[in-house]
Design a protein around this motif. Structure first.
Motif, PDB file in Angstrom:
ATOM      1  N   SER A 190       0.751  -1.263   0.205  1.00  7.63           N
ATOM      2  CA  SER A 190       0.031   0.019  -0.122  1.00  7.63           C
ATOM      3  C   SER A 190       0.918   1.131   0.167  1.00  7.63           C
ATOM      4  O   SER A 190       2.053   1.261   0.106  1.00  7.63           O
ATOM      5  N   SER A 191       0.217   2.519  -0.312  1.00  8.98           N
ATOM      6  CA  SER A 191       0.993   3.531  -0.040  1.00  8.98           C
ATOM      7  C   SER A 191       1.881   3.924   1.263  1.00  8.98           C
ATOM      8  O   SER A 191       1.099   3.701   2.204  1.00  8.98           O
ATOM      9  N   GLY A 192       3.059   4.136   0.997  1.00 11.42           N
ATOM     10  CA  GLY A 192       3.662   4.634   2.224  1.00 11.42           C
ATOM     11  C   GLY A 192       4.489   3.505   2.760  1.00 11.42           C
ATOM     12  O   GLY A 192       5.137   3.364   3.687  1.00 11.42           O
ATOM     13  N   CYS A 193       4.345   2.146   1.946  1.00  8.33           N
ATOM     14  CA  CYS A 193       5.094   1.050   2.644  1.00  8.33           C
ATOM     15  C   CYS A 193       6.509   1.057   2.183  1.00  8.33           C
ATOM     16  O   CYS A 193       7.420   0.166   2.998  1.00  8.33           O
ATOM     17  N   GLY A 194       7.228   1.909   1.330  1.00  8.20           N
ATOM     18  CA  GLY A 194       8.443   1.866   1.219  1.00  8.20           C
ATOM     19  C   GLY A 194       8.902   1.277  -0.099  1.00  8.20           C
ATOM     20  O   GLY A 194      10.276   1.333  -0.374  1.00  8.20           O
ATOM     21  N   LYS A 195       8.137   0.824  -0.980  1.00  2.00           N
ATOM     22  CA  LYS A 195       8.393   0.048  -2.212  1.00  2.00           C
ATOM     23  C   LYS A 195       8.983   1.004  -3.112  1.00  2.00           C
ATOM     24  O   LYS A 195      10.148   0.688  -3.880  1.00  2.00           O
ATOM     25  N   SER A 196       8.595   2.259  -3.483  1.00  2.00           N
ATOM     26  CA  SER A 196       8.985   3.058  -4.395  1.00  2.00           C
ATOM     27  C   SER A 196      10.596   3.521  -3.758  1.00  2.00           C
ATOM     28  O   SER A 196      11.491   3.832  -4.580  1.00  2.00           O
ATOM     29  N   THR A 197      10.604   3.864  -2.449  1.00  2.00           N
ATOM     30  CA  THR A 197      11.680   4.201  -1.870  1.00  2.00           C
ATOM     31  C   THR A 197      12.888   3.121  -2.193  1.00  2.00           C
ATOM     32  O   THR A 197      13.849   3.640  -2.325  1.00  2.00           O
ATOM     33  N   LEU A 198      12.576   1.825  -1.937  1.00  2.00           N
ATOM     34  CA  LEU A 198      13.294   0.845  -2.291  1.00  2.00           C
ATOM     35  C   LEU A 198      14.104   0.948  -3.503  1.00  2.00           C
ATOM     36  O   LEU A 198      15.225   0.601  -3.840  1.00  2.00           O
ATOM     37  N   LEU A 199      13.107   0.978  -4.473  1.00  2.52           N
ATOM     38  CA  LEU A 199      13.407   1.077  -5.818  1.00  2.52           C
ATOM     39  C   LEU A 199      14.531   2.362  -6.310  1.00  2.52           C
ATOM     40  O   LEU A 199      15.197   2.154  -7.016  1.00  2.52           O
ATOM     41  N   ASN A 200      14.031   3.456  -5.559  1.00  8.14           N
ATOM     42  CA  ASN A 200      15.081   4.649  -5.774  1.00  8.14           C
ATOM     43  C   ASN A 200      16.395   4.539  -5.337  1.00  8.14           C
ATOM     44  O   ASN A 200      17.425   4.872  -5.647  1.00  8.14           O
ATOM     45  N   CYS A 201      16.458   3.635  -4.123  1.00 11.39           N
ATOM     46  CA  CYS A 201      17.822   3.339  -3.664  1.00 11.39           C
ATOM     47  C   CYS A 201      18.426   2.473  -4.467  1.00 11.39           C
ATOM     48  O   CYS A 201      19.640   2.708  -4.772  1.00 11.39           O
ATOM     49  N   ILE A 202      17.754   1.441  -5.167  1.00 12.14           N
ATOM     50  CA  ILE A 202      18.504   0.656  -6.125  1.00 12.14           C
ATOM     51  C   ILE A 202      18.893   1.362  -7.382  1.00 12.14           C
ATOM     52  O   ILE A 202      20.015   1.157  -7.817  1.00 12.14           O
ATOM     53  N   ALA A 203      18.171   2.504  -7.642  1.00 10.40           N
ATOM     54  CA  ALA A 203      18.455   3.218  -8.828  1.00 10.40           C
ATOM     55  C   ALA A 203      19.579   4.156  -8.562  1.00 10.40           C
ATOM     56  O   ALA A 203      20.063   4.707  -9.480  1.00 10.40           O
ATOM     57  N   GLY A 204      19.826   4.680  -7.172  1.00  7.68           N
ATOM     58  CA  GLY A 204      20.727   5.748  -7.012  1.00  7.68           C
ATOM     59  C   GLY A 204      20.187   6.858  -6.800  1.00  7.68           C
ATOM     60  O   GLY A 204      20.972   7.767  -6.634  1.00  7.68           O
ATOM     61  N   LEU A 205      18.874   6.991  -6.897  1.00  5.60           N
ATOM     62  CA  LEU A 205      18.194   8.229  -6.612  1.00  5.60           C
ATOM     63  C   LEU A 205      17.976   8.847  -5.119  1.00  5.60           C
ATOM     64  O   LEU A 205      17.752   9.996  -4.958  1.00  5.60           O
ATOM     65  N   LEU A 206      18.211   7.809  -4.161  1.00  7.01           N
ATOM     66  CA  LEU A 206      18.066   8.238  -2.940  1.00  7.01           C
ATOM     67  C   LEU A 206      19.313   7.388  -2.163  1.00  7.01           C
ATOM     68  O   LEU A 206      19.732   6.304  -2.668  1.00  7.01           O
ATOM     69  N   GLU A 207      19.957   8.017  -1.314  1.00  3.32           N
ATOM     70  CA  GLU A 207      21.177   7.441  -0.424  1.00  3.32           C
ATOM     71  C   GLU A 207      20.918   6.917   0.883  1.00  3.32           C
ATOM     72  O   GLU A 207      19.962   7.431   1.721  1.00  3.32           O
ATOM     73  N   PRO A 208      20.949   5.472   0.798  1.00  2.86           N
ATOM     74  CA  PRO A 208      20.519   4.789   1.914  1.00  2.86           C
ATOM     75  C   PRO A 208      21.336   5.404   3.228  1.00  2.86           C
ATOM     76  O   PRO A 208      22.406   5.787   3.256  1.00  2.86           O
ATOM     77  N   THR A 209      20.737   5.106   4.564  1.00  2.70           N
ATOM     78  CA  THR A 209      21.262   5.627   5.708  1.00  2.70           C
ATOM     79  C   THR A 209      22.486   4.439   6.089  1.00  2.70           C
ATOM     80  O   THR A 209      23.500   5.077   6.517  1.00  2.70           O
ATOM     81  N   SER A 210      22.216   3.221   5.771  1.00  5.43           N
ATOM     82  CA  SER A 210      23.135   2.296   6.143  1.00  5.43           C
ATOM     83  C   SER A 210      22.689   1.073   5.386  1.00  5.43           C
ATOM     84  O   SER A 210      21.741   0.886   4.664  1.00  5.43           O
ATOM     85  N   GLY A 211      23.900   0.044   5.103  1.00  6.05           N
ATOM     86  CA  GLY A 211      23.427  -1.131   4.137  1.00  6.05           C
ATOM     87  C   GLY A 211      24.340  -1.042   2.875  1.00  6.05           C
ATOM     88  O   GLY A 211      24.872  -0.194   2.687  1.00  6.05           O
ATOM     89  N   GLN A 212      24.108  -2.142   2.186  1.00  2.00           N
ATOM     90  CA  GLN A 212      24.948  -2.294   0.803  1.00  2.00           C
ATOM     91  C   GLN A 212      23.877  -2.681  -0.372  1.00  2.00           C
ATOM     92  O   GLN A 212      22.837  -3.605  -0.095  1.00  2.00           O
ATOM     93  N   ILE A 213      24.014  -2.173  -1.480  1.00  2.00           N
ATOM     94  CA  ILE A 213      23.464  -2.526  -2.535  1.00  2.00           C
ATOM     95  C   ILE A 213      24.461  -3.204  -3.652  1.00  2.00           C
ATOM     96  O   ILE A 213      25.350  -2.434  -4.031  1.00  2.00           O
ATOM     97  N   HIS A 214      24.306  -4.271  -3.977  1.00  2.00           N
ATOM     98  CA  HIS A 214      25.048  -4.722  -5.165  1.00  2.00           C
ATOM     99  C   HIS A 214      24.263  -5.257  -6.400  1.00  2.00           C
ATOM    100  O   HIS A 214      23.310  -6.047  -6.451  1.00  2.00           O
ATOM    101  N   ILE A 215      24.899  -4.927  -7.806  1.00  2.00           N
ATOM    102  CA  ILE A 215      24.142  -5.292  -8.923  1.00  2.00           C
ATOM    103  C   ILE A 215      25.454  -6.154  -9.677  1.00  2.00           C
ATOM    104  O   ILE A 215      26.573  -5.349  -9.728  1.00  2.00           O
ATOM    105  N   HIS A 216      25.156  -7.186  -9.900  1.00  2.00           N
ATOM    106  CA  HIS A 216      26.067  -8.101 -10.799  1.00  2.00           C
ATOM    107  C   HIS A 216      27.446  -8.284  -9.912  1.00  2.00           C
ATOM    108  O   HIS A 216      28.476  -8.208 -10.623  1.00  2.00           O
ATOM    109  N   GLY A 217      27.258  -8.365  -8.527  1.00  2.00           N
ATOM    110  CA  GLY A 217      28.363  -8.504  -7.738  1.00  2.00           C
ATOM    111  C   GLY A 217      29.177  -7.230  -7.416  1.00  2.00           C
ATOM    112  O   GLY A 217      30.049  -7.462  -6.712  1.00  2.00           O
TER     113      GLY A 217
END
Length: 358
Positions: free
Chosen positions: A37-64
């Motif tokens: 539903s709206s506000g659950c964080g799904k678009s935010t997660l996608l924007n983190c993967i895309a590099g449009l938002l900077e995460p507070t902590s954690g890592q994102i790996h694409i093709h290793g």
């Protein structure tokens, strides 16, 4: 090799936690849908993967490769937004080639990619038109084409069909599924529409408050929801719920006794506790087959919604609102007494306190 790996991802705005210790792995060539539903964080997660938002902590790996702090253009992704975001002064061909020309891609390579994208998306006759001369569905095809010409392995879709009318949305949904089957690229798709999720996905991640409530195939999500939230979220109308208790091999609610000998408990065996049973409206038996059901009851019809292929019946069972999905040709009217049957093997049981599946 996995296409995308998300490890212990957190995103916080001031005191608001949007994503919380989120872990997710997307296989190469997989179609993963982020649903909620709206506000659950799904678009935010996608924007983190895309590099449009900077995460507070954690890592994102694409093709290793760790891309957590890389620019969007360095991540090897193509993104399609909810808004078409086309350049109105350019033709369709200009919109498709703009990014490639800026990246100094050779002209013959640009022509090859545009030809391929136009053929796959069936927009060849539209290449000389401007966005104002296109329908909503055609504009969205061009937006998808702009991502497609980048020739990347990972595509991100952020609710790309939400601005379209129902019929066009259904048509383009089929096109996106066909596109994935042709390209075999990894696709991560955000939507709040459960029909889109169930029809498109290899796997679905259902999010709530920045956490993944369940990750599984559409069949697993529908037939064995891990908690009451998922059970309630999937299905239209949503699952019927009755509060009661499990004693031995039976569920008890007032005069209703459901034997659970055929029910698959998540822990392997039943435990006496307060419980909520969930029954999908389409799994309730009516008509001649009721006699063969382990549980039979009778309800009074309060309201009927004819929907063509289906008929939705609103009633009450054990003084609780209860919905039944019947055949579209069912002859049922308000105030009718309706015999119903329930198969315990097709129900879901949840602990009333934790709301987790029993």
């Amino acid at each position: 090799m996995n296409s995308v790996e998300i490890k212990h991802l957190d995103l916080q705005f001031a005191s608001i936690k949007v994503l919380q210790n989120l872990n997710l792995t997307v296989s190469k060539g997989e179609f993963l849908v982020l649903l909620g539903s709206s506000g659950c964080g799904k678009s935010t997660l996608l924007n983190c993967i895309a590099g449009l938002l900077e995460p507070t902590s954690g890592q994102i790996h694409i093709h290793g490769r760790n891309v957590t702090w890389d620019e969007p253009s360095e991540r090897g992704i193509g993104m399609v937004f909810q808004s078409y975001a086309l350049y109105p002064q350019m033709t369709v061909e200009g919109n498709l080639t703009f990014g490639l020309r800026n990246a100094k891609v050779p002209k013959d390579e640009i022509a090859r990619r545009v030809e391929r994208a136009a053929e796959v998306l069936q927009i060849k006759p539209l290449l000389k038109r401007k966005p104002a001369a296109l329908s909503g569905g055609q504009r969205q095809r061009v937006a998808i084409g702009r991502a497609l010409v980048r020739d990347v392995d990972v595509f991100l879709f952020d609710e790309p069909l939400s601005n379209l009318d129902a019929k066009l949305r259904a048509d383009l949904r089929v096109e996106i599924k066909r596109l994935h089957q042709q390209l075999e690229n990894t696709m991560i798709y955000v939507t709040h529409d459960q029909i889109e999720a169930m029809t498109l996905a290899d796997r679905i991640a259902i999010l709530k408050d920045g956490k993944i409530m369940q990750l599984g195939t559409p069949d697993e999500i529908y037939n064995r929801p891990l908690n009451r939230y998922v059970a309630d979220f999937i299905g239209s109308p949503s699952m019927n719920f009755l509060d009661g208790e499990v004693l031995g091999d039976s569920f008890l609610r007032g005069d209703l006794i459901l034997p659970l000998s055929d029910y698959r408990f998540a822990g392997g065996a039943s435990v006496d506790c307060s419980a909520t049973i969930g029954i999908r409206p389409e799994h309730i038996v009516t008509g001649e087959l009721v006699e063969g059901m382990p549980i039979r009851s009778e309800v009074v019809v309060e309201m009927v919604e004819p929907m063509g292929s289906d008929t939705l019946v609103y009633t009450r069972l054990e003084d609780t609102p209860f919905h039944i999905r019947m055949d579209g040709q069912a002859r049922v009217r308000q105030h009718d007494r309706l015999a119903i049957g329930i198969d315990p093997a097709r129900t879901s049981l949840f602990d009333t306190t934790t709301e987790e599946r029993l």
